[in-house]
Write a protein that holds these residues in place. Structure first.
Motif, PDB file in Angstrom:
ATOM      1  N   PHE A  44     102.050  29.092  -5.728  1.00  0.00           N
ATOM      2  CA  PHE A  44     102.617  30.560  -5.855  1.00  0.00           C
ATOM      3  C   PHE A  44     102.888  31.287  -4.419  1.00  0.00           C
ATOM      4  O   PHE A  44     101.921  30.997  -3.586  1.00  0.00           O
ATOM      5  CB  PHE A  44     102.053  31.520  -6.899  1.00  0.00           C
ATOM      6  CG  PHE A  44     101.710  30.900  -8.170  1.00  0.00           C
ATOM      7  CD1 PHE A  44     102.653  30.742  -9.078  1.00  0.00           C
ATOM      8  CD2 PHE A  44     100.430  30.575  -8.575  1.00  0.00           C
ATOM      9  CE1 PHE A  44     102.437  30.220 -10.295  1.00  0.00           C
ATOM     10  CE2 PHE A  44     100.019  30.083  -9.628  1.00  0.00           C
ATOM     11  CZ  PHE A  44     101.185  29.759 -10.658  1.00  0.00           C
ATOM     12  N   GLU A  45     103.871  32.077  -4.385  1.00  0.00           N
ATOM     13  CA  GLU A  45     104.126  32.634  -3.026  1.00  0.00           C
ATOM     14  C   GLU A  45     102.948  33.979  -3.057  1.00  0.00           C
ATOM     15  O   GLU A  45     102.130  34.201  -3.834  1.00  0.00           O
ATOM     16  CB  GLU A  45     105.379  33.555  -3.181  1.00  0.00           C
ATOM     17  CG  GLU A  45     106.748  32.286  -3.258  1.00  0.00           C
ATOM     18  CD  GLU A  45     106.754  31.476  -2.038  1.00  0.00           C
ATOM     19  OE1 GLU A  45     106.417  32.147  -0.858  1.00  0.00           O
ATOM     20  OE2 GLU A  45     107.054  30.325  -2.071  1.00  0.00           O
ATOM     21  N   ASP A  46     102.813  34.228  -1.702  1.00  0.00           N
ATOM     22  CA  ASP A  46     101.944  35.372  -1.328  1.00  0.00           C
ATOM     23  C   ASP A  46     102.239  36.525  -2.112  1.00  0.00           C
ATOM     24  O   ASP A  46     103.429  36.774  -2.144  1.00  0.00           O
ATOM     25  CB  ASP A  46     101.906  35.745   0.041  1.00  0.00           C
ATOM     26  CG  ASP A  46     101.695  34.315   1.044  1.00  0.00           C
ATOM     27  OD1 ASP A  46     101.084  33.351   0.593  1.00  0.00           O
ATOM     28  OD2 ASP A  46     101.549  34.518   2.411  1.00  0.00           O
ATOM     29  N   SER A  75     102.237  37.726  -5.099  1.00  0.00           N
ATOM     30  CA  SER A  75     103.412  37.558  -6.132  1.00  0.00           C
ATOM     31  C   SER A  75     102.541  38.360  -7.535  1.00  0.00           C
ATOM     32  O   SER A  75     103.378  38.604  -8.500  1.00  0.00           O
ATOM     33  CB  SER A  75     103.115  36.343  -6.736  1.00  0.00           C
ATOM     34  OG  SER A  75     103.754  35.398  -5.546  1.00  0.00           O
ATOM     35  N   GLU A 106      92.625  31.952  -2.059  1.00  0.00           N
ATOM     36  CA  GLU A 106      93.742  31.660  -2.965  1.00  0.00           C
ATOM     37  C   GLU A 106      94.083  32.832  -3.847  1.00  0.00           C
ATOM     38  O   GLU A 106      95.278  33.336  -3.677  1.00  0.00           O
ATOM     39  CB  GLU A 106      93.885  30.359  -3.502  1.00  0.00           C
ATOM     40  CG  GLU A 106      93.953  29.161  -2.732  1.00  0.00           C
ATOM     41  CD  GLU A 106      95.641  29.250  -2.189  1.00  0.00           C
ATOM     42  OE1 GLU A 106      96.304  28.415  -2.858  1.00  0.00           O
ATOM     43  OE2 GLU A 106      95.628  29.709  -1.046  1.00  0.00           O
ATOM     44  N   VAL A 110      97.493  35.352  -3.343  1.00  0.00           N
ATOM     45  CA  VAL A 110      98.614  35.495  -4.209  1.00  0.00           C
ATOM     46  C   VAL A 110      98.914  36.786  -5.156  1.00  0.00           C
ATOM     47  O   VAL A 110      99.591  37.169  -5.621  1.00  0.00           O
ATOM     48  CB  VAL A 110      98.836  34.306  -5.254  1.00  0.00           C
ATOM     49  CG1 VAL A 110      98.768  32.801  -4.451  1.00  0.00           C
ATOM     50  CG2 VAL A 110      97.324  34.360  -6.223  1.00  0.00           C
TER      51      VAL A 110
END
Length: 240
Positions: free
Chosen positions: A114-116, A118, A140, A144
């Motif tokens: 997943f993108e930062d 999000s 992580e 996200v």
């Protein structure tokens, strides 16, 4: 002690095997208290309509579904590395009519796809102690989640006061694997759970890992004498 790759492979095999009886065994080994702990956690999270959530190690998706229900339409994603767990979870999601809101993803909590920035919330329930690299997973989760969003962990913990501590470890190490043998014919798989707790940080140590990862306003809540705990941290307004 297993290295990271061996642990990852072993845990995957354990959860693929116990998936069909996972919900039953959770009720048995926690005396159904895990549901009360999750309700407490949801109250502390205070999810608002439309907010998004990512539920890591989502298993059979009970918490994922609760997050979707509370958000009243907000994007909800469940991630797990066990295909068997996800298949059972998907059946629940479909039956309850959440298939348009909940997306289930097979993936690795240490390398999130997943993108930062999000999600408003990133949760992990009774899964962090099974992951080879806890710090990498926390980083992580922080990556996200959106600035101002919350990282939430609900998991087993370690009682500190006697004689309850000795009673608890006797139950966890000796009795609980027998429950696995008697109820679901999985003695070896349920021996893994006390092993997974042995190297897992206690209440204060895990809170410190949250802080070291850069989370703010970290809070830890022990349950039932410390047999389980909720940890919550907030991501600052910095852009990762």
């Amino acid at each position: 002690m297993m290295d990271a790759k061996s642990k990852e492979r072993h845990v995957h095999e354990v959860f693929e095997r116990i998936a069909p009886k996972y919900d039953l065994m959770n009720d048995i080994i926690s005396f159904r208290r895990h549901k009360a702990w999750r309700r407490f956690t949801m109250r502390k999270m205070d999810i608002q309509p439309g907010q998004s959530s990512l539920d890591l190690c989502c298993g059979t998706c009970d918490w994922t579904i609760a997050l979707a229900k509370e958000s009243k339409g907000g994007r909800t994603v469940g991630l797990d590395f066990s295909r068997n767990m996800l298949e059972i979870g998907q059946a629940k999601v479909d039956k309850l009519g959440y298939s348009n809101q909940i997306e289930l993803v097979q993936g690795n909590a240490m390398e999130l796809p997943f993108e930062d920035n999000s999600f408003d919330f990133v949760t992990i329930g009774f899964g962090l102690r099974n992951i080879p690299d806890i710090v990498k997973t926390l980083k992580e989760m922080k990556r996200v989640v959106k600035p101002g969003g919350k990282i939430v962990c609900l998991d087993m913990s370690k009682p500190t006061w006697q004689p309850f501590k000795s009673i608890y470890y006797f139950y966890f190490e000796r009795v609980m694997p027998l429950f696995g043998k008697w109820f679901v014919k999985s003695y070896e798989q349920y021996r893994w759970l006390p092993e997974s707790l042995a190297s897992f940080p206690d209440l204060q140590a895990l809170a410190e890992l949250f802080r070291e990862t850069g989370m703010r306003n970290v809070k830890a809540y022990p349950f039932f004498g410390g047999v389980a705990a909720l940890h919550m941290g907030t991501k600052g307004n910095e852009i990762v």
